[in-house]
Design a protein around this motif. Structure first.
Motif, short mmCIF file in Angstrom:
data_model
loop_
_atom_site.label_atom_id
_atom_site.label_comp_id
_atom_site.label_asym_id
_atom_site.label_seq_id
_atom_site.Cartn_x
_atom_site.Cartn_y
_atom_site.Cartn_z
N ILE A 399 45.45 29.52 28.20
CA ILE A 399 44.64 29.35 29.41
C ILE A 399 44.09 30.72 29.81
CG2 ILE A 399 44.71 28.78 31.87
CD1 ILE A 399 46.85 26.69 31.19
N ALA A 400 42.77 30.82 29.89
CA ALA A 400 42.15 32.10 30.20
C ALA A 400 42.30 32.43 31.68
CB ALA A 400 40.67 32.05 29.82
N PHE A 401 42.50 33.72 31.97
CA PHE A 401 42.60 34.18 33.35
C PHE A 401 42.08 35.60 33.44
CE2 PHE A 401 46.51 35.38 31.23
CZ PHE A 401 46.71 36.69 31.65
N VAL A 402 41.76 36.00 34.66
CA VAL A 402 41.33 37.37 34.93
C VAL A 402 42.21 37.92 36.03
CG1 VAL A 402 39.42 38.83 35.72
CG2 VAL A 402 38.95 36.87 34.27
N GLU A 403 42.61 39.17 35.89
CA GLU A 403 43.43 39.82 36.91
C GLU A 403 42.58 40.81 37.69
OE1 GLU A 403 46.87 43.16 36.96
OE2 GLU A 403 47.14 41.56 35.50
N ASN A 404 42.80 40.86 39.00
CA ASN A 404 42.06 41.80 39.83
C ASN A 404 43.02 42.34 40.89
OD1 ASN A 404 40.47 42.63 42.28
ND2 ASN A 404 38.77 42.19 40.92
N ASN A 405 43.09 43.63 41.02
CA ASN A 405 43.98 44.21 42.05
C ASN A 405 43.26 45.20 42.95
OD1 ASN A 405 43.69 46.43 40.43
ND2 ASN A 405 45.87 46.66 39.96
N ALA A 406 41.94 45.08 42.99
CA ALA A 406 41.21 46.04 43.82
C ALA A 406 40.14 45.38 44.69
CB ALA A 406 40.54 47.10 42.93
N GLY A 407 39.91 44.09 44.49
CA GLY A 407 38.81 43.44 45.19
C GLY A 407 39.15 42.95 46.57
N SER A 408 38.13 42.53 47.30
CA SER A 408 38.28 41.90 48.60
C SER A 408 37.46 40.62 48.56
CB SER A 408 37.79 42.83 49.71
OG SER A 408 37.89 42.18 50.96
N PHE A 409 38.12 39.48 48.83
CA PHE A 409 37.45 38.20 48.66
C PHE A 409 37.61 37.33 49.91
CE2 PHE A 409 38.86 39.65 44.49
CZ PHE A 409 37.67 39.61 43.77
N LYS A 410 36.56 36.60 50.23
CA LYS A 410 36.60 35.60 51.27
C LYS A 410 36.07 34.29 50.70
CE LYS A 410 36.02 38.79 55.17
NZ LYS A 410 35.20 39.12 56.37
N PHE A 411 36.77 33.21 50.97
CA PHE A 411 36.35 31.93 50.43
C PHE A 411 36.99 30.79 51.22
CE2 PHE A 411 39.63 33.91 47.69
CZ PHE A 411 40.71 33.08 47.94
N ASN A 412 36.44 29.60 51.06
CA ASN A 412 37.01 28.40 51.63
C ASN A 412 37.78 27.69 50.53
OD1 ASN A 412 36.63 25.21 52.27
ND2 ASN A 412 36.79 26.41 54.16
N ALA A 413 39.06 27.37 50.79
CA ALA A 413 39.90 26.85 49.70
C ALA A 413 41.06 26.04 50.25
CB ALA A 413 40.42 28.01 48.85
N PHE A 414 41.63 25.24 49.36
CA PHE A 414 42.89 24.56 49.66
C PHE A 414 44.02 25.58 49.55
CE2 PHE A 414 46.78 22.53 48.16
CZ PHE A 414 46.97 21.55 49.12
N ASN A 415 44.83 25.68 50.60
CA ASN A 415 45.96 26.60 50.65
C ASN A 415 47.22 25.82 50.28
OD1 ASN A 415 48.14 28.23 51.41
ND2 ASN A 415 47.04 29.12 53.14
N TYR A 416 47.82 26.15 49.15
CA TYR A 416 49.00 25.41 48.69
C TYR A 416 50.16 25.51 49.67
CZ TYR A 416 47.04 24.72 43.97
OH TYR A 416 46.27 24.34 42.89
N THR A 417 50.27 26.62 50.38
CA THR A 417 51.43 26.83 51.24
C THR A 417 51.45 25.89 52.43
OG1 THR A 417 51.65 29.14 50.57
CG2 THR A 417 52.66 28.50 52.66
N ASN A 418 50.29 25.72 53.08
CA ASN A 418 50.27 24.87 54.27
C ASN A 418 49.58 23.53 54.05
OD1 ASN A 418 47.51 25.45 54.35
ND2 ASN A 418 47.74 27.04 55.91
N GLY A 419 49.04 23.33 52.86
CA GLY A 419 48.42 22.06 52.54
C GLY A 419 47.09 21.82 53.23
N LYS A 420 46.46 22.90 53.73
CA LYS A 420 45.20 22.77 54.46
C LYS A 420 44.05 23.43 53.69
CE LYS A 420 47.53 22.93 58.97
NZ LYS A 420 47.64 23.68 60.25
#
Length: 836
Positions: A399-420
């Motif tokens: 399974i392909a993936f990309v790692e990033n440890n320097a970026g800043s991202f904003k997005f609308n998404a499903f949050n696994y922790t709170n289910g929202k």
């Protein structure tokens, strides 16, 4: 000249064929008259490879924990065999995993036959030799035609350690002649049985997770071939008819119409032969296609037609056994049935090879175009050991993936922790990004989907497994593609350490600490941990951080640095024991960690796979010594040699013996630490151990309903389905954690547990309710309505003092099948921190 070369080839082929011996000729006995040890199966495959080099290639792809070889035989017609590597690469081009040029659909279909994944289901390894001979001997003209359109891969035994455990035991138990009486000792295999590998793992539940060395090595080869057809050969108990495709519902929604339909085509071809012989069989029952780590579902989620074949026999089958209908089932019968489905699979695949290959390519074309993807991108926040473990999992599955440890991202998404679904901002955090538009898109969807859709709630295995819950990481699922550069995969920096001029070093609390602490204690490094958070300099340290003082370890600091480097752990140097905020290192809330002597109960009554997961965790992950004690011999143990005793799930007869149970309780009161797991907890709860099972709430309005007298009426035909109201095959619950308790150090204030039972315990007044489930805490997976009503407002993780010792309990297995990474720190804390 060309004619001469062909004539010469045919002459050489005839000589090689003449040299090939049948399994009976080579072994010196007819197949089915005795069980063949693994080394003799290996010898036969080596013989066949030497005799037929123009049609067969034999590879050793690895070895087991006990050093037995794992083999793959690749068989093809002489014409196809001459460009076998081109066929393999072309197949990868069809998937998009190889992109050097377009793939050609005018290619042979690749069939992979996996035999004997469960060691005490042994007939199929015998069949592997018979199938190999049939393909190579040239005695059947039809087989020659089938091989023009196929390449056949045979794994003769996926679980050699388990097989030899069974075969060696049976050989010692059987007399001069097999005794078909099912009560004879040769039909009653001792614990743990040959089903499992060396570490008592069920390898047929490990395909996706690859926790075991056999699976890791096999899937690497699987991903190098990516077959269109995969058959997994099993055995069930003696009174069952043969089972073959099509499978039962529920089938996962990603399984295509083609994959479903061709299973039926294959099944009808099998039925033709079984009908001719008058053999009983069944389809479309029991064995569903849902949980992703099976030998049928994992290939399906990788584009193949994946199938399970189940023959009657299993461990109680022996060489012959009388069934309930009075007929005798023999090993020869079992071989004949599995051989028939083996050859029938090759036949029907060959006749449909063009369509099989075409549909295989379409599966991957659709995957890369996101046709099955509800979510387009997955983002996981992870660092340290969790990041390394996750990336290893994705890499092993291609399974392909990309790692990033320097970026800043904003997005609308499903949050696994709170289910929202919500707006999310991720800044200056190491993230793993997985895009759905990749060849392994379907497998990625299955492994990451928050909730799997069940077409039928009568299912064979767990129904919740999403990676963010199993691995305990913050993750998000986006319905849009997140732009991120492909070249931002950054290697882990190696930890750097200062010299010995400091007062000491701190390791921040977290999931990385289990192996580190185990290795430090094994090296006799003196380690402390803090009960309260503190701040020193610019660093804040949560409770459960590890403190290594130079004064304690003047001669061991190089070992400390070496262990930290091996475990990729950051050490924070501190110049003083005087902290800026919180309590100093000399506080009574900073505890010295005594190196514990750990033991675990095994043997009759103990869940073998549960014990195996713990054994594997200690030996292969923590690399920390653990003594395995037979539960039936607990009355003979020297309690002074045990600090921590682990009771895996099981039923313990000794708890019913007053004297032995009293000895165990005395040991705890004198300072012993007992850890109970799964249904071992419920057995303790029935005694005087300080906690009780929570009783189901009664329906107070039951008598007021007009139809109350009729609610118990059931239809016989619905008897199986009626039972699902009390069923919980495996669902994920969010647990509220008291992370101020040492058991939960290194965790946030929640934990995701995999529940496979309805056990929940009353809140303790004199103990610590470390993990509790409130109402509506179910996250994913199926839970029957009656069970759902019970699993609320109670404790699932607890700890209590008993005299100078302690009892820690987990209602659910924290290291289930070793893929439930989220619970491994809990078990480490229970062993090393609780009671210190």
């Amino acid at each position: 000249m060309r004619i001469k070369l062909i004539a010469a080839f045919l002459f050489i082929s005839s000589i090689a064929t003449a040299q090939l011996k049948s399994p009976g000729e080579f072994l010196g006995y007819e197949l089915g008259t005795k069980f063949t040890p693994h080394f003799r199966i290996v010898n036969y495959f080596n013989h066949a490879a030497a005799a037929m080099p123009q049609m067969m290639k034999l590879e050793q792809y690895g070895e087991t924990n006990e050093g037995r070889p794992l083999l793959l035989a690749i068989i093809a017609s002489p014409e196809n065999f001459s460009h076998l590597e081109d066929i393999r690469k072309n197949n990868l081009r069809l998937t998009g995993l190889l992109n050097d040029k377009p793939g050609d659909i005018a290619a042979p279909a690749i069939i992979w036959l996996s035999y004997n994944v469960h060691g005490n289901e042994p007939s199929s390894s015998e069949v592997s030799m018979k199938t190999l001979y049939e393909l190579l001997s040239g005695a059947n003209s039809q087989v020659k035609e089938w091989l023009k359109n196929t390449v056949v891969i045979i794994d003769p035994c996926l679980n050699p350690d388990g097989r030899d455990r069974y075969v060696n035991w049976f050989t010692q138990m059987v007399g001069k002649n097999a005794n078909a009486d099912p009560d004879s000792r040769e039909h009653s295999e001792p614990w743990p049985g040959g089903r499992f590998n060396h570490y008592n793992f069920d390898l047929n539940r490990d395909w996706a997770w690859q926790t075991q060395i056999e699976t890791q090595q096999r899937i690497k080869k699987y991903n190098e071939w990516m077959p269109e057809i995969h058959c997994d050969f099993h055995e069930q108990y003696p009174n069952s008819p043969y089972y073959f495709a099509p499978a039962a519902e529920p089938m996962h929604e990603v399984i295509t119409s083609w994959q479903r339909d061709f299973q039926t085509v294959i099944g009808k071809n099998h039925a033709k032969y079984f009908d001719n012989n008058g053999w009983l069989y069944f389809t479309k029952e029991i064995f569903d296609l849902f949980y992703p780590a099976y030998g049928d579902t994992y290939p399906l989620y990788n584009g193949a037609i994946g199938m399970t074949y189940e023959q009657a026999g299993h461990s109680p089958g022996g060489l012959a056994v009388v069934k309930s209908d009075g007929d005798t089932l023999t090993l020869k019968d079992r071989i004949a049935h599995h051989f028939t489905t083996s050859m029938s699979t090759i036949e029907i695949t060959s006749k449909n090879a063009d369509r099989v290959v075409k549909e295989f390519k379409k599966f991957y074309d659709d995957a890369k175009n996101n046709l099955n993807a509800e979510y387009k991108t997955y983002v996981i926040e992870a660092d340290g050991n969790k990041k390394a473990v996750l990336e290893k999992l994705f890499t092993r599955n291609n399974i392909a993936f990309v790692e990033n440890n320097a970026g800043s991202f904003k997005f609308n998404a499903f949050n696994y922790t709170n289910g929202k679904t919500e707006n999310v901002s991720v800044t200056d955090k190491t993230i793993i990004v997985l895009q759905a538009n990749q060849p392994k898109s379907t497998l990625l969807k299955v492994l990451m989907e928050p909730k799997s859709k069940l077409s039928d709630s009568v299912t064979y295995d767990i129904t919740g497994w999403a990676i963010p819950y199993a691995y305990g990481v913050q993750a998000y699922a986006l319905k849009e593609k997140l732009s991120i550069k492909e070249d931002e995969h950054i290697a882990d920096p190696m930890p750097s350490f200062a010299d010995n001029s400091h007062y000491g070093y701190i390791v921040a609390a977290g999931a990385d600490n289990g192996k580190l602490l185990a290795q430090l204690l094994k090296a006799n490094v003196k380690v402390r941990f803090n009960e309260k958070p503190f701040t020193t300099g610019i660093h804040k340290f949560a409770a459960g951080s590890l403190i290594i003082l130079l004064a304690d370890n003047k001669e061991r600091m190089q070992q400390v640095f070496s262990i930290a480097a091996d475990t990729k752990t950051n050490l924070y140097a501190v110049p003083t024991g005087f902290v800026d905020k919180g309590l100093d290192f000399g506080s009574e809330t900073v505890h010295f960690i005594k190196k514990p002597k750990v033991a675990m109960l095994t043997g009759n009554g103990v869940d073998a796979s549960g014990a195996g997961a713990i054994w594997h965790f200690f030996e292969q992950q923590l690399d920390y010594p653990i003594s395995l004690i037979n539960a039936e011999e607990i009355g003979n143990v020297n309690w002074k040699n045990i600090d921590v005793l682990i009771m895996p799930g099981g039923y313990y007869k000794f708890l019913s013996d007053k004297e032995t149970a009293a000895d165990l309780k005395t040991w705890v009161k004198q300072g012993g630490r007992l850890i109970a797991i799964d249904n071992a907890v419920s057995q303790l709860a029935s005694g005087d151990w300080g906690f009780k099972l929570k009783k189901a709430e009664e329906d107070k309005d039951k008598d007021k309903r007009d139809d109350s007298n009729y609610t118990e009426l059931r239809r016989y035909e619905n008897r199986e389905r009626d039972g699902i109201v009390n069923n919980i095959p495996g669902a994920i619950y969010k647990v509220e954690l008291d992370n101020s308790h040492p058991l939960a150090f290194g965790y946030p204030d929640f934990y995701f547990t995999l529940k496979q039972n309805d056990n929940i315990y009353e809140f303790m007044k004199d103990g610590w309710n470390v993990g509790v489930v409130r109402k509506n805490n179910q996250v994913a997976g199926f839970v029957g309505s009656h069970v759902k009503e019970k699993i609320k407002d109670g404790t699932v993780i607890g700890s209590l003092h008993m005299g100078n010792g302690s009892v820690t309990f987990f209602a659910d297995d924290p290291v289930f099948r070793s893929f439930w990474e989220n619970g491994k720190l809990l078990l480490s804390n229970a062993v090393f921190l609780v009671g210190q």
